[in-house]
Design an enzyme around this catalytic site. Structure first.
Site, short mmCIF file in Angstrom:
data_model
loop_
_atom_site.label_atom_id
_atom_site.label_comp_id
_atom_site.label_asym_id
_atom_site.label_seq_id
_atom_site.Cartn_x
_atom_site.Cartn_y
_atom_site.Cartn_z
N HIS A 267 -22.51 22.06 -43.71
CA HIS A 267 -22.29 20.93 -44.63
C HIS A 267 -23.64 20.45 -45.17
O HIS A 267 -23.84 20.35 -46.38
CB HIS A 267 -21.57 19.80 -43.87
N GLU A 268 -24.57 20.19 -44.26
CA GLU A 268 -25.89 19.71 -44.69
C GLU A 268 -26.62 20.79 -45.49
O GLU A 268 -27.42 20.48 -46.38
CB GLU A 268 -26.72 19.27 -43.48
N HIS A 271 -25.76 20.34 -49.06
CA HIS A 271 -26.57 19.27 -49.66
C HIS A 271 -27.98 19.79 -49.96
O HIS A 271 -28.55 19.53 -51.01
CB HIS A 271 -26.67 18.07 -48.70
N GLU A 297 -21.52 15.75 -52.57
CA GLU A 297 -20.51 16.07 -51.55
C GLU A 297 -19.72 17.33 -51.94
O GLU A 297 -19.27 18.07 -51.07
CB GLU A 297 -19.56 14.87 -51.38
#
Lengths: 507, 507
Positions: A267-268, A271, A297
């Site tokens: 997830h990170e 980003h 997101e």
């Protein structure tokens, strides 16, 4: 403003860029100090570090909102497109930053500090009543902020605009209603189908160092995050931050429930790769960074869910997982792992929610925020309203407020209008991926978990622009249409219809 | 100025402290960014980090030297001793910082950058001629800086004052002459005595992680450096830095020659415990930090050499070393280890020098700096002068300039007047330890490697004052007399006379 890239840059522009560069450098120093505080700072350093961070935040704000910046922005005549975007974004930021009087910002900051401490205590004791007056105050301040910032249609728009420039509460409401109506039946059918899968695999022994190392290795191999421009560290709450496009930091947390570390890292990584892809011409200017929280997101969710929770991904990386964590994969194959990490399980807690139920946590919060802001719902009645909606949407009633209305930090930090961006990001992630996969090479790559072509498409169509385009511009330019719930709803029905063996789930 | 501690603080003082606090916070942010650059930053981040560091340095300087600071310093009337010291030190710093015109500082900075790059290339090629014009320029700028700063006796004093406030070249010359005359015979006698010890133990296998862990563990157990307020990391060149007295960082380097890591760590621990001991009342003011480079070095050398290279230290910690590195200690006892880590071995390279020969590397540099500054020595003749002195003092001739005149970074960075502080620190370390050991409890503690009482004495007599006392005040107040070579010379004769079995070496 002309659009000739080669025009000479004016002295005013040079001075403006110098000043914006300094503001950017100060902000980077503050971000580094914050990152270090969460990842490696000795405990006793906390008090003075707080003072240092406060000084840096104050100086950054003071330098940016200085009249000198205003004068430069007023008189500058950008000579090319790059400078034009810098001036446009800086003017918007300057206008927003100077629209709130200093006294208001100080009152807001102090109220937020008090609310945050009250929330920590209230959540611990599961006692909403002690938090209620602080939430009242947060809502008052939010209404006043909306008035100060200004809006055309709804005060909520002014708040939403802090996080999702240009988005309107009306648009969010329409999209969410559609999403709700077309996803609720799916949740009901999954519940009716029953679930005989064995999820104990998700807590099988997986040593901490091996979790982190595997997550990081795959972040590089699959998604292109490399140690030459990024680092992985541990922190209590995972996050991504960066100090330039060549200085990215992701953090992770290790738990017995090992998917938290793996999918959290990816997830990170989403980003981080967004920031990595922002064009170098926006370096040390306010145009660097993501277009909005929602677009950011969309990238994290795309990597975490659409890619890393797909069967092709595990077909490709299962053997490496087996090498890193033989106890986890014993007796399992790629398909079994894929099945286990895609459990649909309505729960009380937003951050633990799956792809199907997650957006309901957001819709609930959005509806309650709107009602509170409009005065249609009293703060005192909030827990009851929360629990009623939780029952409506997910068929659950929180056993206490700590697991209900008090679970999130956002409201205590004055972040009203922030929650919708999570769901908007989910919707956009699928809309973007499908637009990308119209290219057969990208679609084929995804089927083999070869994400190079997809990453190039994302960089070209989303990342490179930084904040020079609005979220709406990016969405329409990249996907050919405005943001819609359609692609996400279809994706859920397709994926979970197959996983749960639902007939005619494709819609 | 009154000396009543309880007097109310004036508004001007409040504003001054606020401003000095902000300057301190900016400097801390810069220090953190520098530390992070050396310890963990991804490689590609270097270019932008350089710009960020430059912005922070510029803003820190601009905020401190702003006329507003000058006005506050001019009009403030400190109401108590604490404020009095803050104003005194801030006035000194302000006067020094504003005495050099901006144009001069910029020219100096640019010349230093160029000289540094030239030095890197010159050292690599061992080609002094390409560095010579840059060193000429450094000397010109040093002469001009001395004129701008002002001095009573000798231009060198104005430069020395940058690092060792109040010290004079004349005093250094007198002390060094005494030190030289009384240490040279010892070096000759040690050389004549021969050395049959086996030093291969110093490069026996000691795994990197075990080296770091052992060094850190003992830094805590023996010297009081704890993880609650300090961190250990790796960097190419070991250093200590701190962002408050509760936020200390030491770095280390691991080599096959394992004493580099161990004694290097304990050296930095000495620096760190100095900062730790500075009174909290100087927090976020210019009075925090050490009194001078020399006093700082006295603490690092005290820990590294006087304590960690002593027999009682190894009597106490040998068994832990044996546990951490059994291959190193095989067939060895505490006395054998003590003997091995106290080799006297004249060498070409300053940073590898032992306690007996180290100061000669400094005296040589001091004498050459002085001659260059006075114009008595031409830069072109420097390598020859260097080699002649090296032969005189240590009986060695460098095979090339890379191992001779080009070995140190200092001159290329414009650091003229810096070297003497290393030797002054050595001398002060023994003078302080002996003063402390006049207390039987401290002397007894040292014999058992129980350093708690000594640390308390150092905190009370040296650390707590920060920059509120000058090096001379600290030395005379703590030891009852001015700095002298006597204690150090006696220490060397005592320790190495015994190690090398020299008769009548006690003097």
């Amino acid at each position: 403003m002309t659009t000739t890239e080669s025009s000479p840059t004016s002295d005013t522009m040079t001075e403006l860029r110098r000043r914006l560069g300094q503001v950017s450098d100060l902000a980077a120093a503050e971000a580094l100090m914050s990152w270090e505080q969460e990842t490696s700072m000795p405990d006793e350093a906390a008090r003075v570090r707080g003072l240092q961070l406060s000084t840096l935040a104050g100086l950054t704000h003071a330098m940016f909102t200085d009249q000198q910046t205003g004068k430069l922005l007023e008189t500058v005549e950008p000579a090319n497109e790059t400078d034009g975007a810098i001036v446009r974004v800086a003017r918007r930021d300057y206008d927003r930053a100077t629209r709130l009087p200093t006294e208001f910002v100080e009152a807001q900051t102090q109220a937020q500090n008090e609310a945050h401490h009250a929330w920590l205590a209230a959540r611990k004791a599961s006692d909403f009543a002690t938090f209620a007056p602080h939430l009242e105050r947060m809502m008052e301040l939010a209404r006043r902020e909306a008035d100060l910032r200004g809006y055309d249609e709804h005060p909520y728009d002014a708040l939403l605009d802090n996080y999702e420039p240009g988005m309107r509460a009306g648009t969010v409401g329409t999209i969410f209603a559609d999403l709700r109506d077309r996803t609720l039946p799916l949740i009901r059918r999954i519940a009716a189908a029953g679930d005989a899968a064995d999820y104990s695999v998700l807590t099988r022994p997986f040593p901490a160092e091996a979790q982190k190392a595997f997550a990081w290795k795959i972040a590089g191999e699959a998604f292109g995050l490399e140690g030459s421009f990024a680092r992985q560290d541990e922190s209590a709450h995972p996050f991504m931050t960066n100090f330039s496009r060549s200085d990215l930091r992701i953090t992770t947390r290790v738990e017995p429930y090992w998917p938290a570390c793996l999918f959290g890292t990816w997830h990170e990584t989403g980003h981080a790769m967004y920031e990595r892809g922002v064009s170098g011409r926006w370096e040390r200017t306010p145009v660097s960074g993501g277009a909005s929280l929602g677009v950011h997101e969309s990238q994290s969710r795309l990597f975490e869910n659409l890619l890393a929770r797909s069967l092709p991904f595990w077909n490709r990386y299962f053997s490496q997982l087996a090498e890193a964590a033989p106890e986890v994969t014993a007796g399992l194959d790629a398909a079994g792992l894929y099945r286990a990490v895609n459990r649909v399980n309505p729960s009380m807690i937003r951050v633990e929610a799956d792809e199907v139920t997650y957006n309901f946590h957001i819709m609930l919060r959005f509806e309650l925020e709107l009602a509170l802001l409009e005065g249609k719902l009293k703060v005192a009645d909030l827990p009851e309203a929360w629990n009623a909606k939780m029952q409506d949407y997910l068929g659950l009633t929180p056993p206490d407020d700590a697991q209900g209305v008090l679970q999130d930090v956002h409201w205590s930090a004055g972040l009203i209008g922030y929650f919708p961006t999570y769901a908007l990001g989910n919707l956009l992630s699928v809309q973007l991926l499908e637009a990308a996969q119209a290219d057969a090479k990208i679609a084929g790559g995804s089927q083999n978990a070869e994400y190079g072509p997809l990453l190039s498409w994302l960089t070209e169509n989303v990342h490179q622009y930084g904040r020079s385009l609005t979220p709406t511009q990016i969405t329409e330019q990249a996907t050919g249409r405005p943001l819609s719930a359609d692609p996400y709803v279809a994706y859920l029905h397709r994926k979970y219809g197959e996983i749960y063996g639902l007939e005619g789930s494709r819609r």
